[in-house]
Design an enzyme around this catalytic site. Structure first.
Site, PDB file in Angstrom:
ATOM      1  N   LYS A 141     -19.897  30.531 -33.443  1.00 47.19           N
ATOM      2  CA  LYS A 141     -19.896  30.715 -31.995  1.00 47.19           C
ATOM      3  C   LYS A 141     -18.495  30.482 -31.444  1.00 47.19           C
ATOM      4  CE  LYS A 141     -22.400  29.001 -27.879  1.00 47.19           C
ATOM      5  NZ  LYS A 141     -23.511  28.113 -27.449  1.00 47.19           N
ATOM      6  N   SER A 216     -26.922  30.354 -25.066  1.00 52.05           N
ATOM      7  CA  SER A 216     -25.566  30.852 -24.972  1.00 52.05           C
ATOM      8  C   SER A 216     -24.971  31.281 -26.307  1.00 52.05           C
ATOM      9  CB  SER A 216     -24.672  29.777 -24.347  1.00 52.05           C
ATOM     10  OG  SER A 216     -24.641  28.598 -25.131  1.00 52.05           O
ATOM     11  N   SER A 240     -29.796  26.813 -26.432  1.00 50.46           N
ATOM     12  CA  SER A 240     -28.826  27.868 -26.713  1.00 50.46           C
ATOM     13  C   SER A 240     -28.716  28.303 -28.164  1.00 50.46           C
ATOM     14  CB  SER A 240     -27.438  27.446 -26.217  1.00 50.46           C
ATOM     15  OG  SER A 240     -27.415  27.350 -24.824  1.00 50.46           O
TER      16      SER A 240
END
Length: 550
Positions: A141, A216, A240
């Site tokens: 990420k 996210s 997330s």
């Protein structure tokens, strides 16, 4: 008039695009098969078969990306049947194709990855190996720091930010032989469930490009779902890791805070205001990869690299196959009704587990406190205005899903916090922490009262939603608030049934149920256990996964 930041963004997007080699680019005639506008049209880019039809991947490379679990791939690497260079090339190619279709990457460093793979192969030829991940590509990420690479986290304020050193978790996976090859997209502020920002744009769901990839860690979920990665690392402060795993049909795990070092990530928050802490968790194409990742990191003494990490080695918890579990079933919160496919998935999972001999205990909404926990969690989140301030100061507009998130929190009065309506400053923080402590105590009491091994239930009110239409995180964020490990596993596909209806009553909130959009999308079951029982959470989730999916 074009703002200065918009020119810089255009340059940044071009730089990213230029990292994809010309021979790995999809031909216009293939891209022309996509229904347009792509993000408003139903395109399943996996079913369209671009990876095979483009000729970019060889048959062997297709097999590497489509036919292996992480453990099996590591076995082939260790035996020499596959080389790190072969495996890395395959996943770099597939990621390049994926990015062109679903816009999942923020940083691409294929050249460095291929060089790293060659070095690992040379080391293997000497009879040595770096560690458990030797030769395995792992995606990251965007908020994880990689020395020399950008760390914008979708914020114009960080457009020129370049990491000076690796995050601790990156150093640990590299020390264990991993190959890192890309970083993946996130939402502006990382506090919504649609991975969209003004720098890199919107990440699309590979199963249906008109639906959200989640957030996210949405770029990560989309990439794993596209099979451009078998194991990726996300973060979870409200769901997330779990939302993208659910939306893209993969496995995901949110561990107890501190089990994985996460104190040195890029963030749009005030370091002194992190009242609910984010944690790093894996997203994976197969279940066993979750436990493998957790064990490797926890056993690496991560506290030596990150003072926020706990010095607690991974425990080897194995359940007797004949052991029957006591499993609580989350109640549907009156404020957040479930779409029919989600109701069906929880009922079908419960029925299958009961048929296998496990004891299912229905919980009451008064025990679960989902809406109450959402009020406390977001009461704590909004104490920190840093993300909003950074967006405003940079002059960029807020993304649409931030308004949607607010709508899902203001549909009804925050009755649980009514007694602190006029409380401000430290007194308000104290009152919120007391409310959180009450919910922690309630869940501890729930577990002991019913002698539970785990609790199962929904993660979201719906399957993957259309872009910017995610409803509420009430069934997920509670476990960040009380710091319970939570695993999500895919369980079948959504199917619309004749005559089913979904209507909201006064005081309820949800997105619109659109059966045609939900049809065929992954369903998900969430499994949770108390704090620090991460090993039990994964062991029990393994039993449940075997029961439901095998």
């Amino acid at each position: 008039m074009v703002a200065d930041w918009e020119n810089k963004v255009a340059e940044r997007r071009q730089q990213l695009s230029s990292k994809i080699p010309a021979e790995w680019r999809l031909k216009p005639e293939l891209l022309g098969e996509l229904k347009t506008p792509v993000e408003q049209s139903d395109n399943n880019v996996l079913e369209l078969g671009f990876c095979k039809r483009s000729g970019i991947l060889s048959q062997k490379e297709l097999d590497i990306t489509e036919s292996y679990t992480v453990s099996k791939l590591l076995e082939e690497l260790a035996s020499g049947k596959l080389t790190a260079l072969e495996v890395t090339t395959a996943f770099c190619k597939r990621t390049a194709i994926g990015h062109q279709l679903i816009n999942c990457c923020t940083e691409i460093f294929f050249d460095k990855a291929l060089q790293r793979a060659k070095e690992l192969d040379a080391l293997r030829e000497t009879g040595a190996a770096l560690g458990a991940f030797h030769g395995l590509p792992i995606s990251l990420k965007d908020n994880m720091q990689v020395a020399g690479e950008g760390a914008t986290i979708g914020m114009v304020a960080f457009l020129d930010t370049v990491s000076e050193k690796n995050s601790a978790v990156v150093d640990i996976i590299l020390a264990n032989g991993a190959v890192i090859y890309c970083k993946t997209n996130v939402p502006q502020t990382m506090m919504t469930v649609d991975s969209d920002n003004n720098i890199f744009g919107r990440t699309l769901n590979p199963l249906n490009t008109s639906l959200s990839a989640g957030g996210s860690s949405g770029g990560e979920g989309a990439l794993v779902g596209f099979k451009g990665s078998l194991l990726g690392l996300g973060t979870d402060v409200g769901g997330s890791v779990r939302f993208p795993a659910a939306n893209n049909g993969t496995y995901g795990f949110r561990p107890t805070v501190g089990r994985i070092p996460a104190g040195d990530l890029q963030a749009a928050t005030d370091p002194g205001m992190r009242h609910i802490k984010s944690c790093i968790g894996p997203l994976a194409a197969d279940f066993d990869s979750l436990s493998l990742f957790m064990k490797v990191i926890a056993d690496a003494k991560p506290w030596r690299l990150d003072p926020t990490a706990l010095d607690i080695p991974w425990r080897d918890v194995k359940l007797d196959p004949s052991q029957k579990l006591r499993i609580g079933v989350m109640a549907v919160d009156p404020a957040f009704p479930l779409h029919p496919p989600v109701l069906d998935s929880v009922k079908e999972a419960s029925d299958k587990l009961a048929a296998a001999g496990h004891e299912l205990i229905p919980l009451q909404s008064s025990e679960c406190l989902f809406w109450e926990a959402a009020q406390v969690a977001f009461g704590l989140f909004i104490l920190d205005p840093t993300g909003t301030r950074l967006v405003m100061d940079a002059g960029e507009p807020p993304i649409p899903s931030r308004a949607t998130l607010e709508k899902g929190l203001t549909f009804a009065p925050w009755v649980y916090l009514a007694d602190m309506k006029d409380t401000e400053g430290l007194a308000r923080l104290s009152a919120l922490n007391k409310k959180r402590a009450a919910i922690v105590k309630a869940w501890q009491g729930l577990y002991t009262k019913h002698s539970l091994d785990a609790v199962i239930g929904p993660l979201m009110q719906h399957t993957a939603a259309p872009h910017d239409e995610f409803a509420s995180s009430a069934y997920s964020t509670i476990f960040n608030l009380i710091d319970y490990p939570a695993c999500v596993i895919p369980f079948g596909k959504a199917t619309a049934k004749a005559g089913e209806t979904f209507e909201l009553k006064p005081g309820q909130y949800s997105s619109e149920y659109k059966p045609a959009k939900s049809e065929g999308m992954p369903r998900t079951i969430q499994i949770v256990t108390p704090t620090m029982r991460d090993e039990e959470c994964l062991a029990i989730s393994k039993v449940i996964d075997d029961c439901l999916n095998k």
